[in-house]
Each structure stands twice: as C-alpha cells, then as structure tokens.
Design a protein around this motif. Structure first.
Motif, PDB file in Angstrom:
ATOM      1  N   PHE A  95     -31.309  35.642  76.307  1.00  0.00           N
ATOM      2  CA  PHE A  95     -31.732  34.836  75.064  1.00  0.00           C
ATOM      3  C   PHE A  95     -32.398  33.236  75.628  1.00  0.00           C
ATOM      4  O   PHE A  95     -33.353  33.009  75.855  1.00  0.00           O
ATOM      5  N   GLN A  96     -30.664  32.691  75.968  1.00  0.00           N
ATOM      6  CA  GLN A  96     -30.743  31.874  75.601  1.00  0.00           C
ATOM      7  C   GLN A  96     -32.370  31.039  74.996  1.00  0.00           C
ATOM      8  O   GLN A  96     -32.560  29.891  75.644  1.00  0.00           O
ATOM      9  N   MET A  97     -31.695  30.996  73.790  1.00  0.00           N
ATOM     10  CA  MET A  97     -33.140  30.335  73.268  1.00  0.00           C
ATOM     11  C   MET A  97     -32.283  28.852  72.667  1.00  0.00           C
ATOM     12  O   MET A  97     -31.065  28.234  73.071  1.00  0.00           O
ATOM     13  N   ARG A  98     -32.987  28.399  72.211  1.00  0.00           N
ATOM     14  CA  ARG A  98     -32.924  26.325  72.041  1.00  0.00           C
ATOM     15  C   ARG A  98     -32.043  26.753  70.533  1.00  0.00           C
ATOM     16  O   ARG A  98     -32.690  27.264  69.945  1.00  0.00           O
ATOM     17  N   PHE A  99     -31.257  25.168  69.839  1.00  0.00           N
ATOM     18  CA  PHE A  99     -30.487  25.793  69.453  1.00  0.00           C
ATOM     19  C   PHE A  99     -31.175  25.635  67.921  1.00  0.00           C
ATOM     20  O   PHE A  99     -31.009  26.361  66.972  1.00  0.00           O
ATOM     21  N   ALA A 124     -29.431  21.226  75.231  1.00  0.00           N
ATOM     22  CA  ALA A 124     -29.563  21.140  76.019  1.00  0.00           C
ATOM     23  C   ALA A 124     -30.299  21.395  76.750  1.00  0.00           C
ATOM     24  O   ALA A 124     -31.552  22.241  76.708  1.00  0.00           O
ATOM     25  N   GLY A 125     -30.329  20.833  77.790  1.00  0.00           N
ATOM     26  CA  GLY A 125     -31.905  21.238  79.143  1.00  0.00           C
ATOM     27  C   GLY A 125     -32.700  19.801  78.207  1.00  0.00           C
ATOM     28  O   GLY A 125     -33.489  20.431  79.434  1.00  0.00           O
ATOM     29  N   LEU A 126     -31.934  19.042  77.287  1.00  0.00           N
ATOM     30  CA  LEU A 126     -33.310  18.239  76.702  1.00  0.00           C
ATOM     31  C   LEU A 126     -33.182  16.951  77.046  1.00  0.00           C
ATOM     32  O   LEU A 126     -32.396  16.442  76.813  1.00  0.00           O
ATOM     33  N   VAL A 127     -34.083  16.073  77.656  1.00  0.00           N
ATOM     34  CA  VAL A 127     -33.973  14.846  78.281  1.00  0.00           C
ATOM     35  C   VAL A 127     -35.290  14.287  77.923  1.00  0.00           C
ATOM     36  O   VAL A 127     -36.185  14.434  77.741  1.00  0.00           O
ATOM     37  N   VAL A 128     -35.199  12.952  76.204  1.00  0.00           N
ATOM     38  CA  VAL A 128     -35.632  12.556  75.857  1.00  0.00           C
ATOM     39  C   VAL A 128     -35.666  11.251  75.686  1.00  0.00           C
ATOM     40  O   VAL A 128     -34.496  10.159  75.631  1.00  0.00           O
ATOM     41  N   GLY A 129     -36.652  10.152  76.732  1.00  0.00           N
ATOM     42  CA  GLY A 129     -36.550   8.592  76.887  1.00  0.00           C
ATOM     43  C   GLY A 129     -35.045   9.011  78.553  1.00  0.00           C
ATOM     44  O   GLY A 129     -34.234   7.501  78.171  1.00  0.00           O
ATOM     45  N   GLY A 130     -35.432   9.472  79.167  1.00  0.00           N
ATOM     46  CA  GLY A 130     -34.204   9.372  80.183  1.00  0.00           C
ATOM     47  C   GLY A 130     -32.755   9.215  79.477  1.00  0.00           C
ATOM     48  O   GLY A 130     -31.776   9.459  80.258  1.00  0.00           O
ATOM     49  N   LEU A 131     -32.817  10.103  78.391  1.00  0.00           N
ATOM     50  CA  LEU A 131     -31.534  10.597  77.576  1.00  0.00           C
ATOM     51  C   LEU A 131     -30.927  11.928  77.765  1.00  0.00           C
ATOM     52  O   LEU A 131     -31.837  12.977  76.872  1.00  0.00           O
ATOM     53  N   ASP A 132     -30.116  12.407  78.492  1.00  0.00           N
ATOM     54  CA  ASP A 132     -29.376  14.189  78.492  1.00  0.00           C
ATOM     55  C   ASP A 132     -28.893  14.081  77.205  1.00  0.00           C
ATOM     56  O   ASP A 132     -28.018  14.669  76.617  1.00  0.00           O
ATOM     57  N   PHE A 169     -24.382  15.189  73.114  1.00  0.00           N
ATOM     58  CA  PHE A 169     -23.644  15.841  72.415  1.00  0.00           C
ATOM     59  C   PHE A 169     -22.401  16.393  73.080  1.00  0.00           C
ATOM     60  O   PHE A 169     -21.478  16.587  71.969  1.00  0.00           O
ATOM     61  N   ALA A 170     -22.148  16.358  74.312  1.00  0.00           N
ATOM     62  CA  ALA A 170     -20.654  17.289  74.759  1.00  0.00           C
ATOM     63  C   ALA A 170     -19.987  15.550  74.991  1.00  0.00           C
ATOM     64  O   ALA A 170     -19.031  15.979  74.721  1.00  0.00           O
ATOM     65  N   VAL A 171     -20.184  14.762  75.041  1.00  0.00           N
ATOM     66  CA  VAL A 171     -19.448  13.207  75.026  1.00  0.00           C
ATOM     67  C   VAL A 171     -19.505  12.648  73.696  1.00  0.00           C
ATOM     68  O   VAL A 171     -18.292  11.998  74.152  1.00  0.00           O
TER      69      VAL A 171
END
Length: 370
Positions: free
Chosen positions: A103-107, A173-181, A186-188
């Motif tokens: 499935f691997q849906m977005r959150f 996860a997998g989204l990059v907005v304005g150069g920000l992953d 969220f992970a760090v």
C-alpha cells in the motif's frame, strides 16, 4: 462572546483589568494554552531532545482521553476498552505505510483511512450492545479489548506478533518542500512531531467544543441523564449511542496513528492492554467527566507524572546514588501505581466531580452530596 463574565464592573462602570484577564482566560483558555505550547520549543531547548518526545506522547494521550470522554463523560457509557481502538488505529496506519506491504500510502491518507475504518469497528461493537449499560457494557468493552490484544499477538503474518510492525515511515516521507526533506526533518528533530501532535490536539479540542454545544452533543447528555425521557422527546437513543461509539473510536484511532508514527513502530500488542485503558479512564475521572479542560488536566497529571516526572525522578535518584542496588522499593517509578490510587481515592472523597468539572456534572454531584 464572554457572556456573564463581562457583567462585573467597578464603580466607574469599567471592568477591572484583573477581572478582564480572568474572564478571558476562563473563556479562551484553549487559545492561550495553544499559543504558550506553540512558543515553548523556542524558549525551552530541551523540547528539541528527549523531553520533546515525552511531551509529544502526552499530547497523543490527551487526544485519546478526549475520545474516551465522548463515551464516558458525555454519553455516560462505561468503556474499558479504549486502548483496543488506539491499537487498531496504530496497526492499520502501520499496515498502510510500512515498506513490507504494497500500500505505502502517505501518512495523511493512511490516517484518514484508519480513522474511518476504526469508526466502523466501533459501530460494529456498539450495534449488538445497545441495550447494555453500566457493568454489563463495561465487561463487554473490557472483553473486546482483550480479544483485540490477543488477535494482534497471534496474527504474526500480518501484525508482526510481539515484534510489531516497523519501521513506520514518518509523516512527509519522500516529500521535499522548498529543499527541505520533510521525512528526514521528522526523523531527526522531535519538534516536528511536537507541532504535528499539538496541531492535531488543537483540532480535536475545537471539534469537541463544537460538538458539545451542538444538537448531537446535547443528545449525548440527554441520553446520559435519562434515556427514557430523551426517547419521549424524540431523541433516538440508538443513533446517539452508535454515534458516540463511532466518534470515540475514530478519535482513539487518530491518537493511535500519531503514536505509531512518532515511535516509528506499532510496539508490541501489550502496549494496548487493559492497563492503558484504565490509565486513560482514570485521567478522565480525575479531571472531570464531560469536561474538556478537566480531561486535559487529568492526562497532564497522570500521564505527565508517568512519562515525564517519574523518569526524571529515577534519574535524579541514580545521580545522587540513593539507590545503588537498583531496588524497586527505593525507585520513584516503583511507587507510581500506589500514588495513582491514592490520588484517585482523595479526589473521589473530597472532589467527586473532578478537578475541573463541567458545570452540569458539578451541580448534579453537589446536589446529591450536600
């Protein structure tokens, strides 16, 4: 907007500043609390570390308790299995997002599907138990919670058994907005989850306030007070109870989705056992049945004590070398359940309506216990 609180004026006809501030805090406490909590990470660096994760967990439990408050506080239905819906939401969200499933849906999508599906499970539980009240309903919900826990444990091919499902991808996860992953952010940095759960909590509080004063909210209270009289006035007790089951389950599922995402795992099924349900129920009773601020305060006291104060106290005891042998009798955590019980006994004895009760509940209990 602030109603009768604005009627108190001084001799000149102007309202004293202190009374003005007090009235604003009473009426708009949620806005003030939201602003303070939103600014807290900017002035408290520790929220960028372990403390931030602990406070995030506190917010998640606040959402869970608000869901239980719909059943116990507004509708008067005893529910001892709220942790089961918490777990169902967490596992459904994990199944829809982890890499081992297709499935691997977005959150956001996974959370929405999980909330709707869990609301359906709540309806499925509520439909055959509509005629039950009090102890009988409590036994059914308790049994349902145990069934869910055992099912999650035994369906190893789907739920991972005692290991749980992991890794649950972080939101974005997998989204990059304005150069920000966003996934990496969220992970760090715990502050991203802090703000996400705070935003979700604010949304649930606003929704509950609107429901409380809506036709449905008044119907919940009417069924709690006198089901026969409510039916005589044209209120369908069946629909009202089913809506309470569905709403409570949906809010609990939202809390479960946030919980799994924040931990990057569903944890093992024992994390959603009867003890978890009882802790949340105690928080609702301690704060005040049917009271939104009371529920939040009850969670802050009980869960905050367990997740923030107790670990800090144990760490301080170790640093002071008070308990070099590691005896549970000399650890702060070893006494937490006794402290929980003592606090509940004292509250039930001296303030049975709770610390911040709803006006209706406070009036009823004071009339019954002059």
């Amino acid at each position: 907007m602030m109603g009768r609180n604005w009627q108190k004026t001084d001799a000149t006809g102007a309202m004293p500043v202190r009374a003005l501030v007090a009235a604003f805090l009473r009426e708009r406490w949620d806005l003030v609390a939201l602003v303070l909590l939103a600014l807290a990470p900017l002035v408290i660096p520790a929220l960028g570390g372990a403390l931030g994760g602990q406070v995030t967990t506190l917010f998640i439990y606040c959402i869970l308790a608000l869901g239980l408050n719909v059943m116990v506080g507004y509708t008067g239905l005893v529910h001892l299995g709220i942790a089961a819906f918490f777990g169902i939401g967490a596992y459904l969200c994990a199944i829809l997002t982890v890499p081992m499933y297709p499935f691997q849906m977005r959150f956001v999508t996974a959370a929405l599907v999980s909330v709707l599906a869990t609301a359906g499970v709540g309806l499925a539980l509520g439909a055959p138990t509509l005629r039950l009240r009090g102890d009988y309903l409590a036994i059914v919900t308790l049994g349902f919670g145990e069934v869910v826990k055992v099912t999650l444990r035994n369906l190893e091919q789907i739920t991972g058994g005692m290991k749980g499902l992991n890794p649950v991808p972080p939101p974005g996860a997998g989204l990059v907005v304005g150069g920000l992953d966003l996934g990496r952010a969220f992970a760090v940095d715990p502050r991203w989850f802090y703000y996400l759960t705070l935003l979700a909590l604010a949304g649930v509080v606003v929704a509950m306030r609107r429901l409380e004063n809506s036709r449905l909210g008044r119907a919940w209270v009417a069924v709690r007070e006198d089901e026969l009289a409510a039916a005589a006035m044209g209120i369908s007790a069946t629909r009202v109870k089913l809506s309470a089951f569905a709403m409570s389950s949906a809010v609990a599922a939202l809390a479960g989705c946030l919980y799994a995402a924040s931990l990057s795992t569903t944890a093992d099924p024992n994390a959603y056992d009867f003890n978890r349900s009882i802790m949340v129920l105690c928080a609702v009773i301690l704060g005040g049945l049917g009271s939104i601020p009371g529920t939040l305060l009850g969670v802050a006291l009980l869960v905050g004590f367990d997740t923030v104060l107790a670990p800090w106290a144990d760490s301080w005891i170790q640093q002071m070398e008070v308990n070099p042998s590691g005896s549970s009798l000399l650890s702060f955590s070893g006494w937490r359940l006794a402290i929980f019980g003592l606090a509940l006994v004292l509250v039930m004895r001296y303030r049975p309506e709770g610390l911040i009760p709803s006006r209706r509940m406070a009036a009823e209990l004071h009339k019954a216990h002059p």
